[in-house]
Design a protein around this motif. Structure first.
Motif, PDB file in Angstrom:
ATOM      1  N   LEU A 124     -65.872  -0.149  -5.809  1.00  0.00           N
ATOM      2  CA  LEU A 124     -65.719  -1.589  -6.020  1.00  0.00           C
ATOM      3  C   LEU A 124     -67.063  -2.200  -6.408  1.00  0.00           C
ATOM      4  CD1 LEU A 124     -63.367  -2.664  -3.079  1.00  0.00           C
ATOM      5  CD2 LEU A 124     -62.790  -2.514  -5.506  1.00  0.00           C
ATOM      6  N   GLY A 125     -68.146  -1.735  -5.775  1.00  0.00           N
ATOM      7  CA  GLY A 125     -69.474  -2.226  -6.119  1.00  0.00           C
ATOM      8  C   GLY A 125     -69.848  -1.886  -7.545  1.00  0.00           C
ATOM      9  N   LEU A 126     -69.478  -0.685  -7.987  1.00  0.00           N
ATOM     10  CA  LEU A 126     -69.781  -0.275  -9.356  1.00  0.00           C
ATOM     11  C   LEU A 126     -69.006  -1.123 -10.365  1.00  0.00           C
ATOM     12  CD1 LEU A 126     -71.293   1.777 -11.116  1.00  0.00           C
ATOM     13  CD2 LEU A 126     -69.304   3.284 -10.925  1.00  0.00           C
ATOM     14  N   GLN A 127     -67.701  -1.293 -10.133  1.00  0.00           N
ATOM     15  CA  GLN A 127     -66.876  -2.054 -11.068  1.00  0.00           C
ATOM     16  C   GLN A 127     -67.213  -3.537 -11.074  1.00  0.00           C
ATOM     17  OE1 GLN A 127     -64.881  -1.631 -13.480  1.00  0.00           O
ATOM     18  NE2 GLN A 127     -63.988  -3.688 -13.663  1.00  0.00           N
ATOM     19  N   TYR A 128     -67.294  -4.139  -9.867  1.00  0.00           N
ATOM     20  CA  TYR A 128     -67.433  -5.599  -9.794  1.00  0.00           C
ATOM     21  C   TYR A 128     -68.858  -6.070  -9.497  1.00  0.00           C
ATOM     22  CZ  TYR A 128     -62.391  -5.316  -9.836  1.00  0.00           C
ATOM     23  OH  TYR A 128     -61.093  -5.046 -10.207  1.00  0.00           O
ATOM     24  N   GLY A 129     -69.752  -5.132  -9.221  1.00  0.00           N
ATOM     25  CA  GLY A 129     -71.145  -5.503  -9.012  1.00  0.00           C
ATOM     26  C   GLY A 129     -72.028  -5.180 -10.205  1.00  0.00           C
ATOM     27  N   VAL A 130     -71.611  -4.148 -10.995  1.00  0.00           N
ATOM     28  CA  VAL A 130     -72.418  -3.694 -12.134  1.00  0.00           C
ATOM     29  C   VAL A 130     -71.701  -3.945 -13.466  1.00  0.00           C
ATOM     30  CG1 VAL A 130     -73.562  -1.706 -13.207  1.00  0.00           C
ATOM     31  CG2 VAL A 130     -73.532  -1.921 -10.713  1.00  0.00           C
ATOM     32  N   TRP A 131     -70.470  -3.489 -13.582  1.00  0.00           N
ATOM     33  CA  TRP A 131     -69.771  -3.526 -14.863  1.00  0.00           C
ATOM     34  C   TRP A 131     -69.112  -4.867 -15.161  1.00  0.00           C
ATOM     35  CZ3 TRP A 131     -67.067   1.796 -13.769  1.00  0.00           C
ATOM     36  CH2 TRP A 131     -67.988   2.819 -13.972  1.00  0.00           C
ATOM     37  N   ASP A 132     -68.503  -5.479 -14.174  1.00  0.00           N
ATOM     38  CA  ASP A 132     -67.771  -6.730 -14.395  1.00  0.00           C
ATOM     39  C   ASP A 132     -68.109  -7.700 -13.265  1.00  0.00           C
ATOM     40  OD1 ASP A 132     -66.052  -8.801 -14.835  1.00  0.00           O
ATOM     41  OD2 ASP A 132     -64.200  -7.640 -14.605  1.00  0.00           O
ATOM     42  N   LYS A 133     -68.974  -8.639 -13.555  1.00  0.00           N
ATOM     43  CA  LYS A 133     -69.471  -9.543 -12.524  1.00  0.00           C
ATOM     44  C   LYS A 133     -68.765 -10.908 -12.522  1.00  0.00           C
ATOM     45  CE  LYS A 133     -74.079  -7.478 -12.779  1.00  0.00           C
ATOM     46  NZ  LYS A 133     -75.527  -7.722 -12.949  1.00  0.00           N
ATOM     47  N   ASP A 134     -67.707 -11.035 -13.296  1.00  0.00           N
ATOM     48  CA  ASP A 134     -67.065 -12.338 -13.431  1.00  0.00           C
ATOM     49  C   ASP A 134     -66.188 -12.704 -12.237  1.00  0.00           C
ATOM     50  OD1 ASP A 134     -68.254 -12.762 -15.888  1.00  0.00           O
ATOM     51  OD2 ASP A 134     -66.592 -11.861 -17.008  1.00  0.00           O
ATOM     52  N   LYS A 135     -65.520 -11.732 -11.672  1.00  0.00           N
ATOM     53  CA  LYS A 135     -64.594 -12.022 -10.573  1.00  0.00           C
ATOM     54  C   LYS A 135     -65.382 -12.282  -9.293  1.00  0.00           C
ATOM     55  CE  LYS A 135     -60.694  -9.980 -10.527  1.00  0.00           C
ATOM     56  NZ  LYS A 135     -59.569  -9.003 -10.417  1.00  0.00           N
ATOM     57  N   VAL A 167     -62.298 -10.236  -4.812  1.00  0.00           N
ATOM     58  CA  VAL A 167     -62.156  -8.782  -4.782  1.00  0.00           C
ATOM     59  C   VAL A 167     -61.859  -8.320  -3.357  1.00  0.00           C
ATOM     60  CG1 VAL A 167     -63.281  -6.571  -5.210  1.00  0.00           C
ATOM     61  CG2 VAL A 167     -63.710  -8.499  -6.753  1.00  0.00           C
ATOM     62  N   ALA A 168     -62.597  -8.858  -2.408  1.00  0.00           N
ATOM     63  CA  ALA A 168     -62.381  -8.493  -1.009  1.00  0.00           C
ATOM     64  C   ALA A 168     -60.992  -8.876  -0.542  1.00  0.00           C
ATOM     65  CB  ALA A 168     -63.446  -9.157  -0.133  1.00  0.00           C
ATOM     66  N   ASP A 169     -60.516 -10.045  -0.957  1.00  0.00           N
ATOM     67  CA  ASP A 169     -59.157 -10.479  -0.603  1.00  0.00           C
ATOM     68  C   ASP A 169     -58.119  -9.528  -1.197  1.00  0.00           C
ATOM     69  OD1 ASP A 169     -59.963 -12.671   0.886  1.00  0.00           O
ATOM     70  OD2 ASP A 169     -59.774 -14.081  -0.780  1.00  0.00           O
ATOM     71  N   ALA A 170     -58.359  -9.100  -2.444  1.00  0.00           N
ATOM     72  CA  ALA A 170     -57.402  -8.247  -3.138  1.00  0.00           C
ATOM     73  C   ALA A 170     -57.266  -6.886  -2.457  1.00  0.00           C
ATOM     74  CB  ALA A 170     -57.824  -8.072  -4.592  1.00  0.00           C
ATOM     75  N   ILE A 171     -58.348  -6.396  -1.890  1.00  0.00           N
ATOM     76  CA  ILE A 171     -58.325  -5.069  -1.286  1.00  0.00           C
ATOM     77  C   ILE A 171     -58.016  -5.113   0.205  1.00  0.00           C
ATOM     78  CG2 ILE A 171     -60.711  -4.719  -0.506  1.00  0.00           C
ATOM     79  CD1 ILE A 171     -58.715  -2.349  -2.776  1.00  0.00           C
ATOM     80  N   ASP A 172     -58.005  -6.285   0.784  1.00  0.00           N
ATOM     81  CA  ASP A 172     -57.809  -6.422   2.234  1.00  0.00           C
ATOM     82  C   ASP A 172     -56.501  -5.789   2.701  1.00  0.00           C
ATOM     83  OD1 ASP A 172     -58.546  -7.622   4.891  1.00  0.00           O
ATOM     84  OD2 ASP A 172     -56.700  -8.745   4.529  1.00  0.00           O
TER      85      ASP A 172
END
Length: 201
Positions: free
Chosen positions: A168-179, A184-189
């Motif tokens: 999740l850090g790679l996708q939303y912290g490095v590759w896609d920072k818009d969300k 993200v945390a809510d979606a995976i909860d």
């Protein structure tokens, strides 16, 4: 005893200088990678003499290993401080994911350096994740004792939760920072709480 332990500063001033070198090393290796990064580049970024480097580190490999440990400690401290007030383990997992993604966004070199470590300093790379796994297992064991989570398969679940955070850090912290990290945390909860079970909750 390794070279990092041998050169641990004994004074506050020495610790400040060592941390300045580690911060400079993070920028040097983050921008250039380990092989193209240079000790001279680190000292220039830190604003210290070349000899000062060798007061704290034996080599480029030694400062890289120390940097991986430094970044690992910083990551665990950041996430732990963010989840300290969580009322239960499941809430802590959700808050920890958001905190980790936010940290990655603020430290763009984290992934490059940690991922490169598996080829440059494998023992430091493994130690990075082993420390996370031990802390995770401790937290999950304590949560299970409080009746907050299922007590089964603590070790395997600790590693699975680490894997979730890493990617999740790679996708939303490095590759896609818009969300937003909270989204993200809510979606995976729900996944962390219930897995892939289709049963209505």
């Amino acid at each position: 005893m390794n070279d990092t332990e041998l050169k641990t500063p004994k004074t506050a001033r020495g610790l400040k200088t060592r941390n300045k070198l580690l911060d400079a090393a993070e920028k040097e290796f983050g921008e250039k990678g380990f092989h193209d990064g240079a000790i001279s580049g680190i000292t220039q970024r830190a604003g210290v003499a070349l000899g000062t480097f060798y007061t704290y580190f034996e080599s480029k490999e030694a400062v890289f290993r120390a940097l991986v440990e430094h970044m690992s400690n910083r990551t665990r401290t950041h996430v732990a401080s963010r989840v300290a007030g969580a009322p239960d383990r499941l809430t802590a997992e959700r808050e920890g994911i958001a905190a980790y993604i936010e940290l990655v966004r603020q430290n763009e070199d984290l992934y490059r350096i940690i991922m490169e470590a598996q080829f440059v300093a494998e023992e430091a790379y493994r130690a990075h994740y082993d420390r996370f796994a031990r802390a995770y297992q401790k937290n999950l064991t304590e949560a299970a004792a409080r009746g907050e989570i299922d007590p089964a398969h603590i070790e395997e679940r600790a590693w699975a939760l680490i894997g979730i955070s890493v990617f999740l850090g790679l996708q939303y912290g490095v590759w896609d920072k818009d969300k937003p990290a909270e989204d993200v945390a809510d979606a995976i909860d729900g996944f962390v709480r219930y897995g892939l079970d289709r049963q209505e909750r």
